[in-house]
Write a protein that holds these residues in place. Sequence first.
Motif, short mmCIF file in Angstrom:
data_model
loop_
_atom_site.label_atom_id
_atom_site.label_comp_id
_atom_site.label_asym_id
_atom_site.label_seq_id
_atom_site.Cartn_x
_atom_site.Cartn_y
_atom_site.Cartn_z
N ASP A 390 0.28 2.04 8.58
CA ASP A 390 -0.20 1.54 7.29
C ASP A 390 -0.06 2.62 6.23
O ASP A 390 -0.20 3.81 6.52
CB ASP A 390 -1.67 1.12 7.43
CG ASP A 390 -2.18 0.46 6.17
OD1 ASP A 390 -2.79 1.17 5.36
OD2 ASP A 390 -1.98 -0.75 6.00
N SER A 473 4.36 -10.47 9.14
CA SER A 473 4.26 -11.44 8.05
C SER A 473 3.46 -12.66 8.47
O SER A 473 2.65 -13.19 7.71
CB SER A 473 5.67 -11.86 7.60
OG SER A 473 6.39 -10.76 7.12
N ASP A 476 -0.09 -11.67 8.45
CA ASP A 476 -0.60 -11.62 7.08
C ASP A 476 -0.86 -13.03 6.56
O ASP A 476 -1.83 -13.25 5.82
CB ASP A 476 0.41 -10.91 6.17
CG ASP A 476 0.49 -9.42 6.47
OD1 ASP A 476 -0.43 -8.90 7.12
OD2 ASP A 476 1.49 -8.80 6.05
N ARG A 492 -1.62 -10.96 -9.33
CA ARG A 492 -0.49 -10.05 -9.28
C ARG A 492 -0.62 -9.01 -10.39
O ARG A 492 -1.26 -9.27 -11.41
CB ARG A 492 0.84 -10.80 -9.42
CG ARG A 492 1.06 -11.87 -8.38
CD ARG A 492 2.31 -12.68 -8.69
NE ARG A 492 3.52 -11.94 -8.43
CZ ARG A 492 4.73 -12.28 -8.89
NH1 ARG A 492 4.85 -13.34 -9.69
NH2 ARG A 492 5.80 -11.56 -8.61
N PRO A 502 4.96 -2.97 -7.71
CA PRO A 502 4.53 -2.75 -6.32
C PRO A 502 3.77 -1.43 -6.18
O PRO A 502 3.90 -0.53 -7.02
CB PRO A 502 5.85 -2.69 -5.56
CG PRO A 502 6.85 -2.21 -6.57
CD PRO A 502 6.40 -2.75 -7.90
N ARG A 503 2.94 -1.33 -5.14
CA ARG A 503 2.22 -0.11 -4.79
C ARG A 503 1.27 0.34 -5.90
O ARG A 503 0.93 1.51 -6.01
CB ARG A 503 3.18 1.02 -4.43
CG ARG A 503 4.19 0.63 -3.37
CD ARG A 503 5.07 1.81 -2.99
NE ARG A 503 4.32 2.78 -2.22
CZ ARG A 503 4.08 2.67 -0.91
NH1 ARG A 503 4.51 1.62 -0.25
NH2 ARG A 503 3.41 3.60 -0.26
N THR A 521 -0.96 -3.13 -4.14
CA THR A 521 -0.14 -4.33 -4.30
C THR A 521 1.06 -4.31 -3.37
O THR A 521 1.59 -3.26 -3.02
CB THR A 521 0.34 -4.47 -5.75
OG1 THR A 521 1.10 -3.31 -6.10
CG2 THR A 521 -0.82 -4.62 -6.70
N ASP A 522 1.50 -5.52 -3.00
CA ASP A 522 2.67 -5.68 -2.15
C ASP A 522 3.94 -5.52 -2.98
O ASP A 522 3.89 -5.23 -4.18
CB ASP A 522 2.67 -7.05 -1.48
CG ASP A 522 1.48 -7.22 -0.54
OD1 ASP A 522 0.99 -6.19 -0.03
OD2 ASP A 522 1.05 -8.36 -0.33
N ALA A 523 5.08 -5.76 -2.34
CA ALA A 523 6.37 -5.62 -3.03
C ALA A 523 6.49 -6.60 -4.19
O ALA A 523 7.18 -6.33 -5.18
CB ALA A 523 7.52 -5.83 -2.04
N ASP A 524 5.81 -7.75 -4.10
CA ASP A 524 5.87 -8.73 -5.21
C ASP A 524 4.72 -8.55 -6.19
O ASP A 524 4.48 -9.42 -7.03
CB ASP A 524 5.88 -10.15 -4.66
CG ASP A 524 4.60 -10.50 -3.91
OD1 ASP A 524 3.78 -9.58 -3.67
OD2 ASP A 524 4.41 -11.69 -3.57
N SER A 526 1.51 -8.54 -5.61
CA SER A 526 0.30 -9.32 -5.35
C SER A 526 -0.79 -8.48 -4.72
O SER A 526 -0.52 -7.49 -4.03
CB SER A 526 0.64 -10.50 -4.44
OG SER A 526 1.12 -10.04 -3.20
N TYR A 527 -2.04 -8.86 -4.96
CA TYR A 527 -3.19 -8.17 -4.37
C TYR A 527 -4.25 -9.22 -4.05
O TYR A 527 -4.22 -10.36 -4.54
CB TYR A 527 -3.78 -7.15 -5.36
CG TYR A 527 -4.57 -7.78 -6.48
CD1 TYR A 527 -5.96 -7.98 -6.38
CD2 TYR A 527 -3.94 -8.23 -7.64
CE1 TYR A 527 -6.68 -8.59 -7.40
CE2 TYR A 527 -4.65 -8.85 -8.67
CZ TYR A 527 -6.02 -9.02 -8.54
OH TYR A 527 -6.74 -9.63 -9.53
#
Length: 576
Positions: A390, A473, A476, A492, A502-503, A521-524, A526-527
């Motif tokens: 992680d 995935s 998740d 997002r 992201p990040r 946040t993810d690659a897109d 989102s949180y």
Amino acid sequence: MSLPTTSSRRTGGVVPVLAFTGIVVAVMQTLLVPVIKDLPELLDTAPSDATWVLTATLLAGAVSTPIMGRLGDLAGKRRMLLASLAVMVVGSLICGFTDNLLVMIAGRALQGFAMGAIPLGIGLMRDMLPPEKLGSAMALMSSSIGVGGGLALPLAALVAQHADWHALFFGAAGLGVVAIALTLAFVPESPLRAPGRFDLAGAIGLSAGLVLLLLPITKGSDWGWGSGTTLALFAAALVVLVAWGVMELRLKAPLVDLRTSARREVLLTNLASIMVGVAFYAISLVLPQLLQLPTATGYGLGQSMVVAGLCVAPLGLTMMLTAPVYARLSARFGPKITLILGMLIIAVGYGAGLGLMSAAWQTIIISVVIGAGIGLAYSSLPALIIGAVDPSETGAANGLNTLMRSIGTSVSSAVIGMVLANTADHVGGVAIPTMHGFRVAFLIATGAVVGGVVLAVFLPGRRAAAVQLRASSEEDAGLARAEEALAAFRGRVLDPAGVPVPRAKVTLIDRRGRQAGAALTDADGSYSLSVPDGGAYVLAATAPGHAPHASSATHHGAPGPVPLDLPLTPVTEQVR
């Protein structure tokens, strides 16, 4: 109310500055190599006691590396990086002003704390850099130890040959101060933090276990491998480390997550790291001695201290040049294949070295080939570790991996030192290493990397990694469905053009100003953040290169998410 902030500075200087700190650490490690044989006379002590000047640094570095990595995950990687460098500077100054053995050992132990800079630097790179730059940056950081070691040998030899040897420590202190200044100027703090508290009992247990393990490894050839002291320390290390492991498995926030470390990809990578560490140190022990032995021995090359250092310097230079090559190979074939290729090149270098020891130019060829292999292998290790843990565990996981390399170099030092001592010729009371001993040392290194190749073969390849990613995935997705039944904020983080960030770190702050949660946040972009109960909150978003933003929001406590997108403006747009 105090909101989280992030640096508005660009991250363009992060990679060269962090690579420079890695080189500084390596310089500190190899500082005394040119004067090893003179240490008993310089410190007015017995040869067996003088070796503690080197052992102290090794032990302190091994103990501090996983601890500093975990502290970096909890309190900030940049903060701990600065602390590591500051302790190194203090240790260097202590050594520079003393000829007393005990004081020198204490200073060298403080210098060993700089080893934590390597995993901390890799963690900072992961937190800040875009994916397309991360591979080559980590490769450069990981190979910086070899680069610094290769460059430091001739320079340290030059200083030791023409000036007071204490100047070596003042030079190291100066480099440490420069590294601190550059870090303060160009490296922003990572916004990412791991949950939990620092495991003090775990740190004490791991420190005790490592000291008990590494002490007989490094001193076994002096004490005797079958002596009561050596065997008792190995037994004590086993007891302490087993008890420590049982304790860590029971904690919610351990110093080292042993369950993560037991994953196949993490465990095999760490075991392969030990093998690479063995191979890396062998050449540093053999070639300088071979080059400086007098030609009267029939096989010594009769070179000066400085020339010997220059012949070994290509080892580090080649490691540095392989960083961009690694990035291309890894992008095409993956870090597993690159690791195997690197270890095969190391084996070829040592195999060729068995017949290339009769001229100085031949040692340069050996250094270049082995340096290329070690550069590829070392560059692959952090990528394999980072791909298996992680993001919040990056510092601790890479700290553990760096520790494995240190154990490899310790084992290499002890075993090869014992081989050279047992095969030496004694002339006038002086032990002179033999060509037979040098060749046996090269065979040991070759065997180690062959063992590393066998371990690396069982690492998951790209297809297996893709399967793991799909499984992750699906997991998740299951978690997301479960979160639908929880009270949460979800959305997002986007820039003004609607591009995901992201990040980015999103921090949830309650009405009393206390942190109630945090997410990356993810690659897109989102949180998702669950809320403890209904009420008014502030969501603060931060990301490197963006101005921080805070939004007020209210959640009534009912099950289900409250949608909330957060804008983040790049600093360059703010300037316009």
